[in-house]
Design a protein around this motif. Structure first.
Motif, short mmCIF file in Angstrom:
data_model
loop_
_atom_site.label_atom_id
_atom_site.label_comp_id
_atom_site.label_asym_id
_atom_site.label_seq_id
_atom_site.Cartn_x
_atom_site.Cartn_y
_atom_site.Cartn_z
N UNK A 66 4.06 1.49 -1.21
CA UNK A 66 4.70 1.66 -2.51
C UNK A 66 3.73 2.33 -3.49
N UNK A 67 2.47 1.90 -3.43
CA UNK A 67 1.48 2.47 -4.35
C UNK A 67 0.92 3.79 -3.83
N UNK A 68 1.36 4.19 -2.64
CA UNK A 68 0.90 5.44 -2.01
C UNK A 68 -0.62 5.48 -1.85
N UNK A 69 -1.20 4.31 -1.55
CA UNK A 69 -2.65 4.26 -1.34
C UNK A 69 -2.98 4.20 0.15
N UNK A 70 -1.96 4.19 1.02
CA UNK A 70 -2.21 4.10 2.45
C UNK A 70 -2.24 5.49 3.08
N UNK A 71 -3.06 5.63 4.11
CA UNK A 71 -3.12 6.88 4.87
C UNK A 71 -1.77 7.19 5.52
N UNK B 195 -10.28 0.55 6.18
CA UNK B 195 -10.10 1.10 4.83
C UNK B 195 -8.75 1.80 4.90
N UNK B 196 -7.69 1.19 4.33
CA UNK B 196 -6.34 1.71 4.54
C UNK B 196 -6.13 3.07 3.88
N UNK B 197 -6.99 3.42 2.93
CA UNK B 197 -6.81 4.68 2.21
C UNK B 197 -7.32 5.88 3.01
N UNK B 198 -8.54 5.77 3.53
CA UNK B 198 -9.08 6.86 4.34
C UNK B 198 -8.61 6.73 5.78
N UNK C 129 0.82 -1.21 0.00
CA UNK C 129 0.00 0.00 0.00
C UNK C 129 0.86 1.26 0.00
N UNK D 191 1.20 6.67 3.84
CA UNK D 191 2.19 6.78 2.76
C UNK D 191 3.09 7.99 2.96
#
Lengths: 482, 451
Positions: free
Chosen positions: A275-280, A397-400, A273, A282
């Motif tokens: 590496x793809x910068x999709x994690x809160x 939800x690892x992004x938000x 997550x 990142x």
């Protein structure tokens, strides 16, 4: 060759007429222009489970699964195929399909063995837990626990006891020349009960396990203790009132409530997550993401633990990785692919459900180190709030960063005292925010009893969690009472 | 590039699976089993994902498995294996019989009664392999992701576009002489993208899944829907704690029906540990509610002519005029309750919640006027013993029948009895290609906890 290497080779390669040399030769045909890395994952798993329900040992299951997964990496690309037949033609075919990721052409560079089980310290005994007790002994263990649970209180109307074990043998051959084996035992027992009084029904559930044989459950009356805890929970829940709704101070008990860390912090710090910068989380290494009190690690090296592995599923020894130190974000959990692409070191967190799944960065045992407060002091510090000690599970939800976890045993705290039990409810918060609100930590760090299962992208792996008693100043409590 | 997997002709696979099943049943009989059944399946699939326009993963799947159950004088044992050799079949049957020696007599155990076995096998049109080159598969995933990335400047990152296809054969046979063969396929296109940056990132996705490749929504449409849903989440605020009316958007509304089904099937009924165990024949929904199975829909997600025990499936009515008219039973649970199996070993088949109004989501929001639209649920806070319900949610604040802004980090809590009775309307925006088919649901009130 070591004993483990020998027995893994005998179990996995010999029956299909393979040996180290033929396996390395096949792997070398996958390598070539455009391929950065390739590996073969051989696996043999035996599993069994026994269930006692309504006073009868009703069912028993037994399964055997074996096969080989073949993976090729080209930059960020992955080609993957697998076969449940471990023999040369199936292996060659799977290899051809996997290497197609880099287009056609192959130049067969020979692979030399660089190490067999290099740097790996076994963290558990290689014995097969399924034969650690005779079948009639397993059945009488289950029956004894069931009878004990029924006798504990007249309100108990239903008892279900389950016992399961698995014996997992893996052999990982990588294009960097490393060969690793692991023989992984895993056992689990669970007691769940229904209590009924004055027309009201509630349930309670408790269990444990780890990487050893079934005799663990017989030691120190452990299995009967599981029953006692399940019964205790069900009886408490018979008394519970509506849970409150809204933001308030929450105190989490030690041990299994560490599921908070797994959801709120852990997943967000997995390498893929980030590496793809999709994690809160990142790009936040070095930043303050928790209060000074908080130090969180992922440690795959604790002997006999459910979440531990002597070596991960990519042949890298597990380690103790500091994720957060005194509130500052220190590092991510990495598998080979994401470590390579991020120019970092793998951390022994590359895990997969089985040979038919691709490895990903996954947690092992994730926990927070102890603080200095007496747990009683922490409760005494709260005027009004919720004290949650047992949980069903959680999700993030690892992004938000939004996470939830659901309490199955919780109490109101009023004027510094635990007063009455409340119904199970969901707690909700935001990962990067929640640990900044940790204001007190107990001196009672404990790991869970060995029950965790983590799901990611449809793959389940066993994990552990832990934490000391923790005070959080403000978390949303999802009861029904406004 | 070509896909590289060589296909064995279908008829050959079918015959092989039938042979394996027949052998297993013979071995079970030879080993003294009074009854036995076996499920054997084999299938193959391809999953492709593309991220930022580039190929990310190719996964070739080959699934193969055999499950055997034996019954020896009321004792049972189960085994599973992926090895179809004669030697392994014999070994599997032996270990199942061995387990049966240690399990105890359960007079209710066994196969479904022979008179319930399916005898008609209508062609449900479930098998449509997708014969596509690897390059074409990658292109579909790429088009899907591309449409999402192009949809709006506020899309800042992507988890990629995916394509999955799978087809396979499964055989179920038992010692009553029943032998059923099902060929089926399932294909999907999906996309997940991210909007915003830093603390304000939001992710959402969309997915379409069908038996028949031609029926799939255009990949671009899937991508645009994913992007639109993600952009809509920008600027989410917290919600004040309180009691509000709520609309569940169709994709999450189906979870309510799933909870109903969990409560009216399996051990919870005879162990009295389901909150609905004693409610058969009683009103548990408003009088306008009707829920029924439609097992024979051509190309349906849950279509089947027989269940997991060979029993003929039925158009069971579960809820009629709000009354719970049928449990969802396999033969074991049925015998425990003194009833007949309803043909639901393995679950329900195209369970359909009839819509009660001739409009969809927008109309429901107008009817609600002020409240919450819930589009995502998370967590495990459902207690099947009591019906108590508490889950995490994401959604939108609605006023004057219009969406005002997204809302995040709140929970919704109630009891499933109250949720079921509190339903005001079911929209006509049903998602046809799911096993549980319902439109969006308007509910009178729920407790939401936020700030």
């Amino acid at each position: 060759m070591s004993d483990a290497m020998q027995s893994a080779t005998k179990r996995l390669l010999a029956p299909g007429g393979l040996d180290e040399r033929s396996v390395l030769a096949t792997l070398s045909t996958i390598m070539g222009p455009g391929i950065d890395f390739a590996d073969l994952y051989f696996q043999y798993t035996r599993q069994e489970s026994w269930v006692m329900d309504e006073g009868v040992v009703k069912s028993g299951d037994f399964s055997i699964e074996q096969g080989v997964g073949v993976r090729a990496n080209s930059g960020p690309k992955t080609g993957f195929a697998y076969s449940d037949e471990i023999e040369l033609s199936a292996l060659t075919q799977a290899g051809k399909v996997a290497r197609a990721i880099a287009g056609s052409g192959s130049s067969e560079c020979a692979i030399r063995v660089q190490g067999r089980n290099a740097g790996i310290t076994p963290l558990y005994q290689p014995d097969d837990p399924i034969s650690s007790l005779k079948d009639d002994e397993k059945v009488s263990l289950i029956k004894d626990v069931e009878a004990a649970a029924r006798k504990m209180d007249p309100a108990i109307t239903q008892v279900t006891v389950s016992l399961s074990g698995s014996h997992d043998v893996v052999l990982i051959v990588s294009s960097d020349g490393s060969i690793a084996t692991d023989i992984r035992p895993l056992v689990r027992m669970n007691v769940s009960v229904i209590a009924e009084r004055a027309g009201r029904r509630e349930r309670g559930s408790y269990g444990g396990g780890g990487r050893f044989g079934y005799e663990y459950f017989l030691e120190n009356g452990r299995a009967v203790d599981y029953a006692r805890d399940a019964v205790r929970q069900a009886l408490i829940n018979l008394e519970c009132r509506e849970a409150p709704a809204g933001e308030m101070t929450v105190v989490l008990g030690s041990g299994w409530p560490g599921i908070l860390l797994h959801e709120a912090i852990g997943h967000g710090l997995e390498g893929d997550f980030n590496r793809k910068k999709t994690s809160a989380y990142s790009g936040r290494i070095g930043e303050k993401v928790a209060s000074d009190l908080c130090t969180v690690v992922d440690d795959g090296t604790i002997a006999d633990r459910r979440g531990s592995l002597s070596v991960d599923d990519e042949g890298i020894p597990t380690q103790n990785t500091v994720l957060i130190e005194n509130g500052v974000l220190k590092g991510y959990m990495q598998d080979r692919l994401n470590a390579r692409l991020m120019k970092m070191q793998p951390t022994g967190n590359g895990r997969r459900e089985s040979f038919s799944h691709l490895p990903m960065p996954r947690m092992t045992n994730t926990y927070m180190l102890s603080g200095k407060h007496d747990p009683e002091e922490i409760l005494a510090s709260v005027d009004k709030g919720v004290y949650a000690v047992n949980f069903n599970g959680g999700q993030v939800d690892i992004t938000s960063g939004q996470f939830v976890f659901s309490a199955s045993e919780a109490y109101m705290i009023e004027n510094g005292r635990k007063t009455y039990p409340v119904k199970g409810m969901t707690l909700i918060g935001n990962g990067p925010d929640v640990l900044t609100r940790v204001s007190m930590l107990g001196n009672d760090m404990a790991l869970d009893t060995g029950v965790g299962v983590c799901g990611k992208d449809g793959q389940s792996v066993p994990v552990g969690v832990g934490q000391p008693t923790m005070r959080i100043d403000g978390l949303t409590v999802g009861g029904a009472s406004v | 590039m070509t896909s590289g997997t060589e296909r064995t002709p279908l008829d050959e696979v079918e015959q092989k699976l039938i042979d394996v099943a027949t052998q297993a049943l013979e071995r079970a009989r030879d080993s003294g089993a009074s009854m036995a059944d076996v499920s054997v399946s084999q299938g193959q699939g391809l999953s492709v994902s593309v991220r930022e326009g580039d190929l990310e993963t190719i996964e070739h799947h080959r699934n193969k498995g055999m499950e055997i159950r034996v019954f020896i004088e009321g004792c049972s044992g189960n085994t599973s294996s992926s090895d179809f050799t004669e030697k392994e079949i014999q070994a599997s049957v032996q270990s199942a019989c061995n387990i049966a020696r240690y399990t105890e007599k359960d007079e209710y155990s066994g196969l479904a009664e022979p008179e319930f076995m399916a005898t008609e096998f209508p062609d449900l049109d479930l098998h449509h392999p997708w014969n596509m080159t690897l390059d074409d598969s990658i292109e579909v995933a790429r088009r899907c992701e591309h449409a999402a990335l192009e949809f709006d400047k506020r899309i800042t990152n992507t988890e990629g576009g995916t394509l999955n296809c799978f087809d396979g054969i499964s055989v179920y046979a038992n010692s009553h002489g029943f032998c059923g063969v099902t060929k089926s396929s399932r294909h999907g296109i999906g996309c997940s993208v991210i909007s915003g940056t830093g603390d304000e990132m939001q992710r959402d996705y969309w997915y379409d899944s069908r038996r028949v490749p031609d029926e799939l929504i255009e990949p671009e449409a899937v991508g645009r829907t994913a992007a639109e849903r993600t952009v809509n989440r920008i600027g989410a605020r917290k919600l004040p704690t309180g009691e509000y009316p709520v609309v569940f958007e169709a994709p999450v509304a189906q979870t309510l029906t799933s909870h109903l089904i969990s409560a009216i099937q399996g051990a919870g009924l005879f162990k009295k540990s389901s909150f609905l165990h004693d409610r058969l024949g009683q009103r548990i929904f408003p009088g306008f509610m009707h829920i029924q199975e439609h097992p024979h829909l051509p190309r349906g997600a849950g279509s089947a002519s027989y269940d997991g025990e060979g029993v003929a499936t039925n158009s069971n009515i579960i809820i009629d005029e709000g009354v719970l008219t049928s449990f969802v039973l396999d033969s074991y649970t049925a015998r425990k309750l003194g009833k007949n199996t309803t043909g639901n070993a393995g679950g329900v088949h195209n369970l359909t919640v009839r819509s009660t109004v001739d409009y969809g989501l927008e109309g429901l929001l107008k009817t609600m006027n002020r409240g919450i639209l819930v589009t995502e649920l998370s967590g495990f806070g459902i207690n099947m013993v009591t019906g108590d319900y508490s889950r995490g949610a994401f959604g939108y604040w609605v006023e004057n029948g219009q969406v005002q802004h997204p809302v995040k980090e709140f929970t919704i809590a109630s009891n499933l009895n109250d949720i079921f009775m509190g339903i005001q309307a079911i929209g006509n925006d049903m998602l046809e290609n799911r096993n549980i088919r319902t439109g969006s649901v308007l509910l009178n009130k729920i407790t939401a906890a936020g700030m």
